[in-house]
Design a protein around this motif. Structure first.
Motif, PDB file in Angstrom:
ATOM      1  N   MET A 334       1.035  -1.241   0.024  1.00  0.00           N
ATOM      2  CA  MET A 334       0.024  -0.080   0.097  1.00  0.00           C
ATOM      3  C   MET A 334       0.727   1.498  -0.144  1.00  0.00           C
ATOM      4  SD  MET A 334      -2.685  -1.260   2.837  1.00  0.00           S
ATOM      5  CE  MET A 334      -3.884   0.046   2.348  1.00  0.00           C
ATOM      6  N   LEU A 335       0.690   1.943  -0.966  1.00  0.00           N
ATOM      7  CA  LEU A 335       1.659   3.323  -1.218  1.00  0.00           C
ATOM      8  C   LEU A 335       1.161   4.512  -0.771  1.00  0.00           C
ATOM      9  CD1 LEU A 335       4.611   3.541  -2.102  1.00  0.00           C
ATOM     10  CD2 LEU A 335       3.667   3.974  -4.522  1.00  0.00           C
ATOM     11  N   PHE A 336       1.778   5.405  -0.153  1.00  0.00           N
ATOM     12  CA  PHE A 336       0.992   6.656   0.464  1.00  0.00           C
ATOM     13  C   PHE A 336       1.797   7.826  -0.171  1.00  0.00           C
ATOM     14  CE2 PHE A 336      -0.122   3.527   3.279  1.00  0.00           C
ATOM     15  CZ  PHE A 336      -1.650   3.800   4.012  1.00  0.00           C
ATOM     16  N   PHE A 337       0.992   8.641  -0.756  1.00  0.00           N
ATOM     17  CA  PHE A 337       1.834  10.004  -1.091  1.00  0.00           C
ATOM     18  C   PHE A 337       1.003  11.189  -0.459  1.00  0.00           C
ATOM     19  CE2 PHE A 337       1.813  13.834  -4.256  1.00  0.00           C
ATOM     20  CZ  PHE A 337       2.967  13.893  -3.977  1.00  0.00           C
ATOM     21  N   ASP A 338       1.818  11.992   0.161  1.00  0.00           N
ATOM     22  CA  ASP A 338       1.240  13.264   0.692  1.00  0.00           C
ATOM     23  C   ASP A 338       2.566  14.445   0.539  1.00  0.00           C
ATOM     24  OD1 ASP A 338      -0.533  15.019   1.833  1.00  0.00           O
ATOM     25  OD2 ASP A 338      -0.612  14.228   3.786  1.00  0.00           O
ATOM     26  N   GLU A 339       1.980  15.595   0.682  1.00  0.00           N
ATOM     27  CA  GLU A 339       2.848  16.532   0.635  1.00  0.00           C
ATOM     28  C   GLU A 339       2.702  17.521   2.115  1.00  0.00           C
ATOM     29  OE1 GLU A 339       3.784  18.396  -3.640  1.00  0.00           O
ATOM     30  OE2 GLU A 339       1.708  18.878  -2.882  1.00  0.00           O
ATOM     31  N   PHE A 340       3.773  17.946   2.750  1.00  0.00           N
ATOM     32  CA  PHE A 340       3.878  18.777   3.786  1.00  0.00           C
ATOM     33  C   PHE A 340       4.880  19.518   4.103  1.00  0.00           C
ATOM     34  CE2 PHE A 340       6.807  14.985   4.154  1.00  0.00           C
ATOM     35  CZ  PHE A 340       7.603  15.506   4.938  1.00  0.00           C
ATOM     36  N   GLY A 391       8.950  15.706 -13.051  1.00  0.00           N
ATOM     37  CA  GLY A 391       8.034  14.850 -13.026  1.00  0.00           C
ATOM     38  C   GLY A 391       8.108  13.559 -12.222  1.00  0.00           C
ATOM     39  N   TYR A 392       6.961  12.680 -11.993  1.00  0.00           N
ATOM     40  CA  TYR A 392       6.994  11.733 -10.835  1.00  0.00           C
ATOM     41  C   TYR A 392       7.809  10.832 -11.570  1.00  0.00           C
ATOM     42  CZ  TYR A 392       3.208  13.553  -8.324  1.00  0.00           C
ATOM     43  OH  TYR A 392       2.622  14.714  -7.403  1.00  0.00           O
ATOM     44  N   LYS A 393       7.735  10.586 -12.821  1.00  0.00           N
ATOM     45  CA  LYS A 393       8.515   9.115 -13.689  1.00  0.00           C
ATOM     46  C   LYS A 393       9.764   9.272 -13.205  1.00  0.00           C
ATOM     47  CE  LYS A 393       9.132   6.632 -17.733  1.00  0.00           C
ATOM     48  NZ  LYS A 393       8.843   6.708 -19.354  1.00  0.00           N
ATOM     49  N   LYS A 394      10.537  10.538 -13.221  1.00  0.00           N
ATOM     50  CA  LYS A 394      12.001  10.626 -12.827  1.00  0.00           C
ATOM     51  C   LYS A 394      11.965  10.433 -11.599  1.00  0.00           C
ATOM     52  CE  LYS A 394      15.995  11.278 -14.740  1.00  0.00           C
ATOM     53  NZ  LYS A 394      16.700  10.798 -15.925  1.00  0.00           N
ATOM     54  N   LEU A 439      -0.657  12.552  -9.323  1.00  0.00           N
ATOM     55  CA  LEU A 439       0.589  11.177  -9.570  1.00  0.00           C
ATOM     56  C   LEU A 439      -0.068  10.323 -10.411  1.00  0.00           C
ATOM     57  CD1 LEU A 439       2.733   9.379  -8.756  1.00  0.00           C
ATOM     58  CD2 LEU A 439       1.213   8.712  -6.739  1.00  0.00           C
ATOM     59  N   GLY A 440      -1.593  10.348 -10.522  1.00  0.00           N
ATOM     60  CA  GLY A 440      -2.205   9.737 -11.581  1.00  0.00           C
ATOM     61  C   GLY A 440      -2.353  10.131 -12.981  1.00  0.00           C
ATOM     62  N   GLY A 441      -1.955  11.381 -13.210  1.00  0.00           N
ATOM     63  CA  GLY A 441      -2.058  11.880 -14.601  1.00  0.00           C
ATOM     64  C   GLY A 441      -3.529  12.535 -14.893  1.00  0.00           C
ATOM     65  N   PHE A 442      -4.234  12.826 -14.040  1.00  0.00           N
ATOM     66  CA  PHE A 442      -5.610  13.166 -14.275  1.00  0.00           C
ATOM     67  C   PHE A 442      -5.664  14.770 -14.042  1.00  0.00           C
ATOM     68  CE2 PHE A 442      -6.163   9.123 -12.553  1.00  0.00           C
ATOM     69  CZ  PHE A 442      -7.271   8.418 -13.572  1.00  0.00           C
ATOM     70  N   MET A 443      -6.459  15.500 -14.281  1.00  0.00           N
ATOM     71  CA  MET A 443      -6.380  17.022 -14.210  1.00  0.00           C
ATOM     72  C   MET A 443      -6.311  17.551 -13.093  1.00  0.00           C
ATOM     73  SD  MET A 443      -6.273  18.540 -17.375  1.00  0.00           S
ATOM     74  CE  MET A 443      -6.902  20.301 -16.971  1.00  0.00           C
ATOM     75  N   GLU A 444      -5.569  18.224 -12.329  1.00  0.00           N
ATOM     76  CA  GLU A 444      -5.547  18.625 -10.858  1.00  0.00           C
ATOM     77  C   GLU A 444      -6.318  19.929 -10.519  1.00  0.00           C
ATOM     78  OE1 GLU A 444      -1.150  19.192  -9.518  1.00  0.00           O
ATOM     79  OE2 GLU A 444      -0.952  18.225 -11.552  1.00  0.00           O
ATOM     80  N   SER A 445      -6.988  20.346 -11.667  1.00  0.00           N
ATOM     81  CA  SER A 445      -7.892  21.575 -11.621  1.00  0.00           C
ATOM     82  C   SER A 445      -9.462  20.858 -11.433  1.00  0.00           C
ATOM     83  CB  SER A 445      -8.023  22.477 -12.851  1.00  0.00           C
ATOM     84  OG  SER A 445      -9.126  23.531 -12.540  1.00  0.00           O
ATOM     85  N   PHE A 446     -10.198  21.354 -10.209  1.00  0.00           N
ATOM     86  CA  PHE A 446     -11.394  20.747 -10.162  1.00  0.00           C
ATOM     87  C   PHE A 446     -12.517  21.280 -10.621  1.00  0.00           C
ATOM     88  CE2 PHE A 446      -8.650  18.534  -7.050  1.00  0.00           C
ATOM     89  CZ  PHE A 446      -9.016  17.213  -7.268  1.00  0.00           C
ATOM     90  N   THR A 447     -12.218  22.590 -11.037  1.00  0.00           N
ATOM     91  CA  THR A 447     -13.074  23.199 -11.993  1.00  0.00           C
ATOM     92  C   THR A 447     -13.155  23.033 -13.503  1.00  0.00           C
ATOM     93  OG1 THR A 447     -11.600  25.178 -12.478  1.00  0.00           O
ATOM     94  CG2 THR A 447     -12.810  25.199 -10.309  1.00  0.00           C
ATOM     95  N   GLY A 497     -10.399  15.109 -18.881  1.00  0.00           N
ATOM     96  CA  GLY A 497      -9.949  15.062 -17.646  1.00  0.00           C
ATOM     97  C   GLY A 497      -8.504  14.433 -17.414  1.00  0.00           C
ATOM     98  N   LEU A 498      -7.683  14.476 -18.381  1.00  0.00           N
ATOM     99  CA  LEU A 498      -6.291  13.751 -18.290  1.00  0.00           C
ATOM    100  C   LEU A 498      -5.404  14.677 -18.586  1.00  0.00           C
ATOM    101  CD1 LEU A 498      -7.249  10.336 -19.952  1.00  0.00           C
ATOM    102  CD2 LEU A 498      -6.770  10.846 -17.433  1.00  0.00           C
ATOM    103  N   LYS A 499      -4.082  14.368 -18.079  1.00  0.00           N
ATOM    104  CA  LYS A 499      -2.834  15.167 -18.792  1.00  0.00           C
ATOM    105  C   LYS A 499      -1.979  14.148 -19.280  1.00  0.00           C
ATOM    106  CE  LYS A 499      -1.462  16.664 -14.919  1.00  0.00           C
ATOM    107  NZ  LYS A 499      -0.582  17.208 -13.613  1.00  0.00           N
ATOM    108  N   GLY A 500      -2.002  12.850 -19.017  1.00  0.00           N
ATOM    109  CA  GLY A 500      -1.143  11.854 -19.343  1.00  0.00           C
ATOM    110  C   GLY A 500      -1.180  10.607 -18.492  1.00  0.00           C
ATOM    111  N   THR A 501      -0.256   9.479 -18.866  1.00  0.00           N
ATOM    112  CA  THR A 501      -0.417   8.364 -18.151  1.00  0.00           C
ATOM    113  C   THR A 501       0.324   8.523 -16.640  1.00  0.00           C
ATOM    114  OG1 THR A 501       0.096   6.025 -18.173  1.00  0.00           O
ATOM    115  CG2 THR A 501       1.753   7.291 -19.085  1.00  0.00           C
ATOM    116  N   CYS A 502      -0.038   7.581 -15.743  1.00  0.00           N
ATOM    117  CA  CYS A 502       0.651   7.423 -14.591  1.00  0.00           C
ATOM    118  C   CYS A 502       1.715   6.363 -14.657  1.00  0.00           C
ATOM    119  CB  CYS A 502      -0.454   6.899 -13.303  1.00  0.00           C
ATOM    120  SG  CYS A 502       0.286   6.399 -12.007  1.00  0.00           S
ATOM    121  N   CYS A 503       3.097   7.036 -14.199  1.00  0.00           N
ATOM    122  CA  CYS A 503       4.322   6.034 -14.117  1.00  0.00           C
ATOM    123  C   CYS A 503       4.089   4.917 -13.484  1.00  0.00           C
ATOM    124  CB  CYS A 503       5.494   7.066 -13.336  1.00  0.00           C
ATOM    125  SG  CYS A 503       5.120   7.428 -11.877  1.00  0.00           S
TER     126      CYS A 503
END
Length: 533
Positions: A334-340, A391-394, A439-447, A497-503
């Motif tokens: 189970m992988l977790f990601f968060d910013e702080f 980018g997340y892939k790198k 991280l998943g490559g989806f749009m980060e703007s919820f508008t 609703g996509l920017k690209g693929t998830c690494c």
């Protein structure tokens, strides 16, 4: 089965499972539970090793004696040297201690059909109850068994005290002061050096008293010199304090003695000064699986047998995963990601101090353990602006390479019953909605037009449609095609609703479409879903 049959059974199998077995019991699941030297050894009814429980820590000086099991197949064992009674589950997981303040050296144990537990205490005849754990815990009547008890007590008096590793005990104590009780790092060496001063003062006083004793009894010079050498010889306690009297020595001790996994520093772009830290996940898994209790949870999964969904392993996503469906002992990461932020900057400066953290825990562990901090392992740390620039892939490239190895080659774990090759993959990625979309490559703007990572509902329809059964859900095949279209024409990003693929989709057995569940805490507490009044 008695102890003689057990030893014969072991010899027939040509496996050394026991060192000095003293007591045994048959559990309700047909397992044979044996009190051995420093451990409880459990084998199944065919003699196959299941697990070895050595207490809750390596320094517990665990001394199992009497042993029994209750109606729920929990194993209860007396720990004489530590004045405790341990309760563990049938898979070797620690549940709790049964004890009260004046309990001394619990020995014989037995349990009746009502789960009333009886124990003999060597120092007294007390009755006590713990209704949260068992219905009652009382002492057995020892009338008529006095000779046997006296013989046991004489045997215990003749037992040689085990050697104590003072440096390890002191090192763990000092680290607990620093990490658990948050004493500053500069304070710990001051405490150690103060103790060393007190030891020196005590030795000086003792040496003076010894000289006075020698003079009063007119001991010859040879005896005086021998006593002087004994006094001046550095004790194990003094040596332990000396070896840990600086922050550098304490850190060196932790790296050497506590299964330390060294973080690796990577530079994603040699034209910049950005770096990030990665803790090799395969080494972390090797260390975790070296513990028999963790290994037992891998080998004995906790899937529901009554059709009730209690955990991820009971759901359809788990059952449709090719690796988990074919290998019930596969490692679930189970992988977790968060910013702080580690500081408290004001205004626009906050973005310069935000850190992205990746963590993992084993989904094979029962849920009650997964909220404990000691079960959560660090995977990577990186400044948020470094993630944005590269980018997340790198950033996740070393992790993804290790996960691919885990999927295809597995890791080898050596136990007393032989070597085990275990495979595994990421089961789920857990993050808040913004982190999951990023991280998943989806749009980060919820508008944006379509801001849901589960379906194609529009922003306007989201306010009036609440039944997912009538919505067009995202699928892996559909997602792959839409990513291809967006990569060729970026103007289609808001449409899908996509920017690209998830690494992480590079893995054989994980995909972001069904591997990033919603964050229920954020969704409920931030008002995304309205609760009935």
């Amino acid at each position: 089965m008695d102890l003689r049959e057990l030893c014969k059974f072991e010899n027939d199998k040509h496996k050394i499972l026991f060192t000095f077995p003293t007591h045994l019991t048959e559990n309700g699941n047909k397992d044979i539970c044996v009190s051995d030297s420093g451990a409880v050894v459990v084998i199944d009814e065919k003699g196959v090793f299941r697990f070895r429980y050595r207490g809750i820590s390596q320094d517990s000086n665990f001394d199992p004696y009497g042993i029994c099991s209750d109606s729920e197949c929990n194993i209860i064992v007396a720990d004489m040297k530590n004045d405790k009674i341990h309760m563990i589950n049938q898979n070797g997981g620690f549940i709790c201690f049964l004890y009260y303040e004046d309990m001394k050296m619990p020995r014989a144990l037995c349990i009746d059909e009502n789960d009333d537990l009886y124990t003999h205490l060597s120092n007294s005849k007390e009755q006590f109850r713990n209704e949260d754990i068992l219905e009652s815990l009382v002492e057995v009547n020892d009338e008529g068994n006095g000779n046997q008890i006296e013989s046991d007590e004489e045997e215990m008096e003749m037992t040689i005290a085990p050697e104590i590793n003072f440096q390890r005990k002191l090192g763990i104590f000092l680290l607990s002061l620093r990490e658990k009780y948050k004493l500053p790092s500069v304070v710990i060496p001051e405490i150690v050096n103060e103790f060393l001063s007190m030891i020196d003062f005590h030795q000086a006083q003792f040496s003076q008293s010894l000289n006075e004793f020698s003079e009063s009894f007119q001991l010859n010079e040879e005896h005086c010199n021998q006593l002087k050498m004994i006094v001046e010889e550095k004790s194990q306690v003094e040596s332990a304090f000396t070896s840990l009297n600086s922050e550098y020595k304490i850190n060196k001790f932790a790296k050497k003695e506590l299964q330390y996994v060294k973080p690796l520093e990577f530079k994603p772009d040699w034209t910049r000064n950005d770096t990030y830290q990665y803790v090799p996940i395969l080494e972390t898994l090797q260390n975790l699986l070296s513990h028999d209790d963790v290994f037992s949870y891998i080998m004995n999964n906790h899937k529901s047998t009554d059709g009730v969904i209690r955990d991820f392993c009971d759901g359809e996503v788990y059952q449709r995963n090719a690796l988990f469906a074919n290998d019930p002992n596969a490692i679930q990461i189970m992988l977790f990601f968060d910013e702080f932020t580690a500081v408290n900057p004001l205004g626009h400066q906050i973005k310069n101090y935000k850190i992205g953290g990746f963590y993992m825990l084993l989904g094979n562990l029962p849920p009650k353990f997964r909220s404990q901090l000691y079960c959560i392992q660090l995977v990577a740390l990186c400044m948020s602006h470094t993630i944005k620039n590269n980018g997340y892939k790198k950033i996740l490239e070393p992790l993804i390479n290790d996960l691919k190895t885990l999927e295809t080659e597995g890791i080898n774990v050596s136990k007393s019953d032989g070597d085990h090759t275990l495979f595994g993959t990421v089961s789920v990625v857990i993050a808040d909605n913004l982190g999951a979309h990023s991280l998943g490559g989806f749009m980060e703007s919820f508008t944006t037009l379509r801001n849901c990572r589960f379906c194609f509902i529009t922003k306007a329809d989201m306010q009036r449609k609440f039944d997912c059964q009538n919505l067009n859900m995202r699928t892996i095949q559909m997602h792959t095609e839409q990513v291809r279209l967006v990569e060729n024409d970026s103007s289609l990003a808001p449409v899908y609703g996509l920017k690209g693929t998830c690494c992480l989709n590079e893995l054989q057995n994980f995909h972001s479409i069904n591997g990033m569940p919603s964050d229920i805490a954020h969704d409920l507490f931030e008002g995304v879903k309205l609760l009935p009044r």
